[in-house]
Motif scaffolding. Structure first.
Motif, PDB file in Angstrom:
ATOM      1  N   THR A 151       9.688  -0.594  -1.031  1.00 55.76           N
ATOM      2  CA  THR A 151       9.670  -1.823  -0.257  1.00 55.76           C
ATOM      3  C   THR A 151      11.063  -2.181   0.208  1.00 55.76           C
ATOM      4  O   THR A 151      12.061  -1.710  -0.316  1.00 55.76           O
ATOM      5  CB  THR A 151       9.102  -2.968  -1.076  1.00 55.76           C
ATOM      6  OG1 THR A 151       9.696  -2.903  -2.356  1.00 55.76           O
ATOM      7  CG2 THR A 151       7.614  -2.870  -1.177  1.00 55.76           C
ATOM      8  N   CYS A 152      11.070  -3.051   1.186  1.00 52.85           N
ATOM      9  CA  CYS A 152      12.335  -3.486   1.761  1.00 52.85           C
ATOM     10  C   CYS A 152      12.942  -4.524   0.838  1.00 52.85           C
ATOM     11  O   CYS A 152      14.040  -4.387   0.362  1.00 52.85           O
ATOM     12  CB  CYS A 152      12.061  -4.069   3.129  1.00 52.85           C
ATOM     13  SG  CYS A 152      13.493  -4.240   4.132  1.00 52.85           S
ATOM     14  N   ALA A 168       4.028  -3.752  10.212  1.00 54.52           N
ATOM     15  CA  ALA A 168       5.046  -2.728  10.388  1.00 54.52           C
ATOM     16  C   ALA A 168       6.174  -3.233  11.268  1.00 54.52           C
ATOM     17  O   ALA A 168       7.357  -3.030  10.973  1.00 54.52           O
ATOM     18  CB  ALA A 168       4.419  -1.480  10.995  1.00 54.52           C
ATOM     19  N   ALA A 169       5.798  -3.921  12.330  1.00 56.98           N
ATOM     20  CA  ALA A 169       6.809  -4.459  13.232  1.00 56.98           C
ATOM     21  C   ALA A 169       7.666  -5.492  12.505  1.00 56.98           C
ATOM     22  O   ALA A 169       8.888  -5.527  12.654  1.00 56.98           O
ATOM     23  CB  ALA A 169       6.143  -5.076  14.456  1.00 56.98           C
ATOM     24  N   ASN A 171       8.311  -5.559   9.450  1.00 54.87           N
ATOM     25  CA  ASN A 171       9.146  -4.809   8.537  1.00 54.87           C
ATOM     26  C   ASN A 171      10.434  -4.343   9.188  1.00 54.87           C
ATOM     27  O   ASN A 171      11.536  -4.506   8.648  1.00 54.87           O
ATOM     28  CB  ASN A 171       8.336  -3.582   8.129  1.00 54.87           C
ATOM     29  CG  ASN A 171       8.622  -3.193   6.735  1.00 54.87           C
ATOM     30  OD1 ASN A 171       9.433  -3.830   6.082  1.00 54.87           O
ATOM     31  ND2 ASN A 171       7.971  -2.160   6.304  1.00 54.87           N
ATOM     32  N   VAL A 172      10.286  -3.766  10.384  1.00 57.37           N
ATOM     33  CA  VAL A 172      11.454  -3.291  11.126  1.00 57.37           C
ATOM     34  C   VAL A 172      12.345  -4.473  11.472  1.00 57.37           C
ATOM     35  O   VAL A 172      13.569  -4.394  11.391  1.00 57.37           O
ATOM     36  CB  VAL A 172      11.002  -2.528  12.389  1.00 57.37           C
ATOM     37  CG1 VAL A 172      12.182  -2.203  13.273  1.00 57.37           C
ATOM     38  CG2 VAL A 172      10.276  -1.266  12.000  1.00 57.37           C
ATOM     39  N   TRP A 175      14.425  -5.393   8.497  1.00 60.65           N
ATOM     40  CA  TRP A 175      15.522  -4.434   8.301  1.00 60.65           C
ATOM     41  C   TRP A 175      16.643  -4.688   9.292  1.00 60.65           C
ATOM     42  O   TRP A 175      17.814  -4.717   8.941  1.00 60.65           O
ATOM     43  CB  TRP A 175      14.973  -3.021   8.406  1.00 60.65           C
ATOM     44  CG  TRP A 175      15.900  -1.988   8.945  1.00 60.65           C
ATOM     45  CD1 TRP A 175      15.821  -1.359  10.151  1.00 60.65           C
ATOM     46  CD2 TRP A 175      17.064  -1.436   8.286  1.00 60.65           C
ATOM     47  NE1 TRP A 175      16.843  -0.468  10.286  1.00 60.65           N
ATOM     48  CE2 TRP A 175      17.631  -0.491   9.162  1.00 60.65           C
ATOM     49  CE3 TRP A 175      17.676  -1.668   7.067  1.00 60.65           C
ATOM     50  CZ2 TRP A 175      18.767   0.227   8.853  1.00 60.65           C
ATOM     51  CZ3 TRP A 175      18.814  -0.952   6.752  1.00 60.65           C
ATOM     52  CH2 TRP A 175      19.354  -0.011   7.635  1.00 60.65           C
ATOM     53  N   LYS A 176      16.279  -4.917  10.555  1.00 60.95           N
ATOM     54  CA  LYS A 176      17.325  -5.082  11.562  1.00 60.95           C
ATOM     55  C   LYS A 176      18.006  -6.438  11.424  1.00 60.95           C
ATOM     56  O   LYS A 176      19.149  -6.599  11.815  1.00 60.95           O
ATOM     57  CB  LYS A 176      16.746  -4.909  12.966  1.00 60.95           C
ATOM     58  CG  LYS A 176      16.293  -3.465  13.128  1.00 60.95           C
ATOM     59  CD  LYS A 176      16.202  -2.987  14.527  1.00 60.95           C
ATOM     60  CE  LYS A 176      16.068  -1.470  14.490  1.00 60.95           C
ATOM     61  NZ  LYS A 176      15.464  -0.910  15.672  1.00 60.95           N
ATOM     62  N   TRP A 177      17.293  -7.411  10.911  1.00 60.78           N
ATOM     63  CA  TRP A 177      17.892  -8.745  10.770  1.00 60.78           C
ATOM     64  C   TRP A 177      18.742  -8.825   9.512  1.00 60.78           C
ATOM     65  O   TRP A 177      19.913  -9.155   9.567  1.00 60.78           O
ATOM     66  CB  TRP A 177      16.795  -9.804  10.746  1.00 60.78           C
ATOM     67  CG  TRP A 177      17.320 -11.188  10.598  1.00 60.78           C
ATOM     68  CD1 TRP A 177      17.449 -11.887   9.442  1.00 60.78           C
ATOM     69  CD2 TRP A 177      17.813 -12.036  11.631  1.00 60.78           C
ATOM     70  NE1 TRP A 177      17.987 -13.130   9.690  1.00 60.78           N
ATOM     71  CE2 TRP A 177      18.220 -13.242  11.026  1.00 60.78           C
ATOM     72  CE3 TRP A 177      17.953 -11.898  13.018  1.00 60.78           C
ATOM     73  CZ2 TRP A 177      18.758 -14.307  11.762  1.00 60.78           C
ATOM     74  CZ3 TRP A 177      18.480 -12.954  13.750  1.00 60.78           C
ATOM     75  CH2 TRP A 177      18.880 -14.134  13.111  1.00 60.78           C
ATOM     76  N   GLY A 178      18.150  -8.521   8.380  1.00 62.67           N
ATOM     77  CA  GLY A 178      18.872  -8.754   7.135  1.00 62.67           C
ATOM     78  C   GLY A 178      19.030  -7.535   6.244  1.00 62.67           C
ATOM     79  O   GLY A 178      19.600  -7.640   5.170  1.00 62.67           O
ATOM     80  N   GLY A 179      18.547  -6.401   6.697  1.00 64.76           N
ATOM     81  CA  GLY A 179      18.753  -5.178   5.930  1.00 64.76           C
ATOM     82  C   GLY A 179      17.818  -5.019   4.744  1.00 64.76           C
ATOM     83  O   GLY A 179      17.156  -5.960   4.326  1.00 64.76           O
ATOM     84  N   CYS A 180      17.772  -3.814   4.231  1.00 60.12           N
ATOM     85  CA  CYS A 180      16.987  -3.510   3.037  1.00 60.12           C
ATOM     86  C   CYS A 180      17.896  -2.765   2.077  1.00 60.12           C
ATOM     87  O   CYS A 180      18.587  -1.860   2.485  1.00 60.12           O
ATOM     88  CB  CYS A 180      15.841  -2.554   3.352  1.00 60.12           C
ATOM     89  SG  CYS A 180      14.680  -3.108   4.575  1.00 60.12           S
TER      90      CYS A 180
END
Lengths: 463, 545
Positions: A151-152, A168-169, A171-172, A175-180
């Motif tokens: 998980t992120c 899924a969207a 999720n991406v 990741w792009k906003w605050g990272g995983c």
């Protein structure tokens, strides 16, 4: 309506199955996965890769099988974790009467033998180390990228896997906003799902298992930086090692004092309730609530590489230090008994549909110390229910091989000394010439140059 | 004669303005705390040990990775393969790692990528790691974009680097791990591509090379990238501030232009400070979304450096311009401050040289670091210490000058009671506002320092409430950034020349006062061109008296 009937039937069947097998270690059959990779158990179709073959299949519960299906690659990690746990257990106990021996994997039997049926200290350790092993191995696999379903950030995502396109969207976007970066978080939660499957937390023994599984994972938990202003923390007065509970509003945080105490604070004793630690007004205390084996590393990357911007992360400890920490907990394990409030629990058994303990409440229980003068066990302490059997003599009923033929140390006065190890039966001393490799020089990566030495060795073995 | 706006502003208007600016400040802080994520994200990636099956070892078109089509043959370092040599072993790091069954890719909003290598070295009694042993790393970085085939990795950069390995161990027993410090490996100033792949080899070309590094069990790479959300918030702030500073500068310049005199030194300093802020606020980050600009890290450092240099120079000149009593009253110029300003210049130039040596060279080789060689370390330390010393000297100068100004003011205050009441009130007001601005500067500096220290002590998130999570680090950055912007906005507005004239007609009741008024006007009128504020004129007048 049909569905409901089906549900009731299924549940009843499950209950029959549970009633038919009164084994206590019902949640622990998955340990067998450690040996499933060995040649005699592995199906020849998939060399090297653990698939859902028959041997593995047999050790897993239905939910565990589902988890393995939903998270490709996780089974290899679990097997690795179980192997690490077995190896670590055998290392930690190699000088004790019980040496964490495992039996050859046989269908329907427990990997560690019948000792698991007893709720003793050794069982507590086995549960804790295997749970920690799965957490560690799954976290590693996430970091390597060999499990793609990690998980992120677990806290923000529901438990049920989302397979929709919108999720899924999202999720991406996360990741792009605050990272995983949450490798350990997934390992922790996966271990809860996978390892704790069989333990519903209804009987005392199940509570013990749950508690010890949690204690194993707690060694790997991330130190809690998110101390809320209302959290109550377990704290330790430096110096006289008294543990007590404090609430946070009246404290000043200080940076790390030493490695043992990553977070400390000045505590104003005047603000605390009846649990006063010392007579002086201000004491420096160590927040043990936030202590774990995790190590923090930081990197400065501000203007010209200065520390105006600093990013820190947690490093996964070696499994050896996890084993060491758990061995310490083993030595200080607390014996517990049934709390009075739980005695009414069997009354619910008459219900047609068994009452399932809600997932989150499963971990909310307080065990009472056997000796009322002792402190209640904390989340990181190992707990046990009954005293350990003697491991001296062979006991087939408990699957204890005895200490006959074990090597011992005649100069030691500890448990590895011949007096204690051989239980007073005496020991045989032999002088042997051993041929072994010595004065080795290693070269990166794979070259080992050794001399062959013939040394005289005195070996003591228990009668 | 004309003064500056701050002297002619009524208390109420000033209060309104200050409240408005404070609200802006709080907004900046909250934007960072509530909207933005943490400034940077880290990913710990465990290196996959791949078998280099290629016969030709220096082939940079062959890449090893563990996911996707054409992934490598994985070997386990735990069971020693004696048929392998060091040239067969490649540690592969494929980034970013997948999450929730999705292949993630880097976004250009994530700006930059920093890689830190960590080695898990197992203790062997016959293979102890010597302190400060050197490890030679053959590092190759490749990239791939979305839509490319899974095996079409392109070489980004490659280098053979030496790094020091600082390892220590407490319990010297087999299978325990050394506690090794992290090795900074690379810094990419632009994150232009979608996927990156790092292949690390540890070559043994000479017998001494990599001989004392022990038994490496695992290699971890921690990659740090700026968070996309943080960049978005940051660039939005810049985009909002940039037109503001342009507008204020234009307005300020028009004010000076219509004065029919040459701008005085303080006004020119203010103007250059405004321009430096313009340069800092320029949202150049938008270009990185379309072009590969690896120099952005360096440019960011230079922009910040220019701004700090201007701010420090301005404070000096500001304090100096309110102290000039003994000096000849001709047009003051920057030359008078050369001693003080040289401290700023030396500091900035040495930091600039250091930055060029580190980040400048990294433009050519992202794996380069000045800290790995002893000469480089000494050189870097020399420049940093030089910068530190000049900062210290600068602050001594500044404190001395401010102390002098306050001595001056308190000294001249004693002569206030001999003046007429209206003028006295007026001058007291000016002194009060001068001190007010001094206070604002001190407050800004103090808040920056306190915020920084708090951030160091308790990094990460702060929770005030169960429901409100405050991202403190981001809040600190946006808060401080907003604060200095607002501070300079306020300076430009309050120190712009005022249209208002002295209220001469209002206090004609007392003839004595009137005569003093006329006398004062005459004296100050002589130097209208050289004076910015009537506070300085007041100080000079009383000196003449």
């Amino acid at each position: 309506m049909k569905c409901l009937w089906f549900l009731v039937l299924t549940v009843l069947c499950l209950r029959c199955e549970a009633a038919g097998k009164p084994r206590r270690g019902r949640g622990s059959m998955w340990w067998g996965i450690a040996k499933a990779g060995e040649p005699n158990n592995l199906s020849p179709l998939s060399p090297g890769i653990l698939s859902m073959d028959q041997a593995v299949h047999a050790t897993l519960r239905r939910k565990q099988r589902r988890l393995a299906r939903e998270n490709p690659g996780v089974l290899a990690a679990v097997a690795k974790g179980a192997n690490m746990a077995v190896a670590e257990c055998q290392h930690q106990f190699k000088h004790r009467r019980w040496n964490c021996s495992t039996r050859n994997f046989l269908r329907g039997k427990n990997l560690f033998g019948k000792i698991v049926d007893r709720g003793c200290r050794e069982t507590a350790f086995i549960y804790a180390i295997t749970s920690a092993g799965v957490t560690h191995a799954v976290s590693r696999a996430c970091a390597e990228g060999s499990i793609e379903s990690c998980t992120c950030d677990y806290s923000h995502v529901e438990r049920a896997p989302h397979r929709t396109r919108a999720a899924a969207a999202a999720n991406v976007r996360v990741w792009k906003w605050g990272g995983c970066s949450d490798n350990i978080g997934f390992g922790f939660h996966f271990s809860r799902e996978f390892v704790d499957t069989g333990e519903r937390g209804k009987t005392l023994r199940e509570k013990m298992n749950l508690h010890n599984n949690e204690a194993g994972r707690a060694v790997l938990s991330i130190p809690n930086n998110h101390i809320s202003l209302c959290t109550r923390l377990e704290a330790l007065v430096l110096g006289n090692r008294k543990i007590f509970t404090v609430s946070t509003p009246h404290v000043i945080y200080l940076p790390s004092l030493n490695d043992e105490c990553p977070y400390s604070m000045i505590y104003d004793v005047a603000t605390c309730g009846d649990d006063r630690p010392t007579s002086s007004r201000f004491v420096t205390i160590c927040l043990i609530h936030v202590q774990s084996e995790m190590r923090q590393e930081c990197k400065c990357h501000g203007m010209s590489g200065s520390c105006t911007v600093k990013t820190c992360w947690m490093r996964l400890p070696s499994f050896r230090s996890v084993g060491d920490a758990l061995k310490d907990r083993f030595d200080g394990a607390s014996r517990v008994m049934v709390p009075n409030t739980d005695l009414e629990a069997p009354a619910q058994r008459n219900d047609a549909v068994p009452h399932r303990v809600p997932r989150r409440d499963r971990y909310r229980f307080q065990l009472r110390p056997h000796n009322p003068d002792h402190k209640s066990p904390g989340t990181k302490d190992l707990v046990y229910l009954e005293s350990s059997p003697g491991f001296c003599e062979k006991n087939p009923r408990l699957g204890i091989p005895g200490t006959h033929g074990r090597a011992c140390n005649d100069t030691s006065i500890g448990v590895d000394g011949c007096d204690l190890m051989c239980c007073g039966r005496g020991y045989r001393t032999e002088t042997m010439f051993v041929v072994e490799r010595c004065n080795c020089t290693f070269h990166w990566c794979c070259e080992v140059k050794c001399k062959v030495c013939r040394t005289e060795k005195v070996v003591h073995t228990c009668l | 004669m004309t003064g500056t706006i701050i002297e002619n502003l009524s208390g109420r208007k000033l209060a309104v303005l200050v409240t408005f600016l404070l609200l802006c400040q709080i907004t900046c802080f909250l934007i960072g705390g509530l909207i933005a994520p943490t400034p940077a994200n880290t990913q710990n990636i465990l290196g996959t040990v791949c078998k280099d099956a290629n016969k030709v070892k220096n082939d940079t078109s062959k890449w090893y990775y563990n996911r996707g089509k054409g992934s490598c043959e994985i070997i386990d370092l735990d069971d020693m393969h004696h048929d392998l040599s060091e040239t067969d072993i490649v540690f592969a790091f494929q980034m970013p790692v997948p999450r929730q069954n999705q292949i993630l890719d880097f976004s250009r909003w994530q700006q930059n990528l920093i890689g830190v290598l960590q080695m898990d070295i197992r203790y062997h009694s016959q293979m102890e790691v010597r302190p400060r042993s050197e490890v030679t790393i053959d590092a190759r970085l490749a990239y791939r974009n979305k839509g490319d085939p899974e095996d079409s990795w392109q070489l980004y950069t490659q280098s053979i680097e030496k790094r020091h390995l600082d390892c220590e161990i407490e319990i010297k027993t087999e299978k325990y791990l050394y506690n090794c410090s992290a090795i900074p490996l690379f810094e990419l100033g632009s994150l232009f591509h979608d996927f990156y792949l790092l292949n690390v080899r540890l070559p043994v070309d000479t017998p001494e090379m990599n001989s004392n590094i022990g038994h490496i069990q695992d290699m971890w790479l921690t990659v740090i990238n700026q968070n996309g959300g943080f960049t978005k918030v940051w660039v939005s702030l810049k985009t909002a501030f940039f037109p503001c500073i342009i507008a204020i500068l234009a307005w300020f310049w028009r004010r000076i232009y219509i004065l029919e005199r040459k701008p005085v030194l303080l006004e020119r300093m203010l103007l250059s400070l405004g321009i430096a802020l313009c340069v800092l606020n320029m949202p150049l980050e938008y270009f990185t979304l379309h072009f590969d600009l690896p120099f952005m890290l360096l440019l960011g450092d230079i922009r910040q450096g220019i701004f700090y240099a201007m701010l420090f120079s301005f404070w000096l000149v500001f304090a100096g311009e309110h102290m000039l009593i003994q000096n000849n009253p001709t047009q003051s110029s920057l030359k008078q401050y050369w001693k003080h300003l040289s401290a700023v210049a030396i500091g900035c130039i040495s930091l600039f040289i250091f930055d060029m040596c580190e980040r400048g060279v990294q433009l050519r080789n992202p794996f380069y670091s000045i800290w790995v060689t002893d000469i480089g370390t000494n050189l870097a330390l020399t420049f940093i210490i030089l910068a530190g010393i000049s900062t210290g000297v600068y602050f001594l100068f500044l404190c001395y000058m401010i102390w002098q100004v306050f001595i001056n003011i308190s000294h001249k205050r004693q002569s206030l009671p001999t003046m007429c009441s209206v003028r006295r009130l007026h001058y007291e007001g000016i002194i009060y506002r001068f001190k007010f601005l001094m206070l604002a500067t001190l407050l800004c500096a103090a808040l920056t320092v306190i915020g920084f220290i708090l951030g160091q002590v308790a990094e990460g998130q702060w929770k005030w409430d169960e429901n409100i999570e405050l991202e403190y680090t981001s809040a600190f950055f946006t808060g401080v950034y907003g604060m200095w912007n607002i501070y300079i906005f306020a300076l430009l507005i309050l120190y712009a020349p005022s249209h208002k004239h002295w209220p001469v007609a209002e206090n004609t009741s007392d003839t004595q006062n009137l005569s003093e008024e006329i006398e004062f006007s005459r004296i100050s009128g002589e130097r209208t061109s050289s004076e910015i504020s009537s506070l300085t004129s007041f100080i000079r007048k009383t000196t003449i008296d």
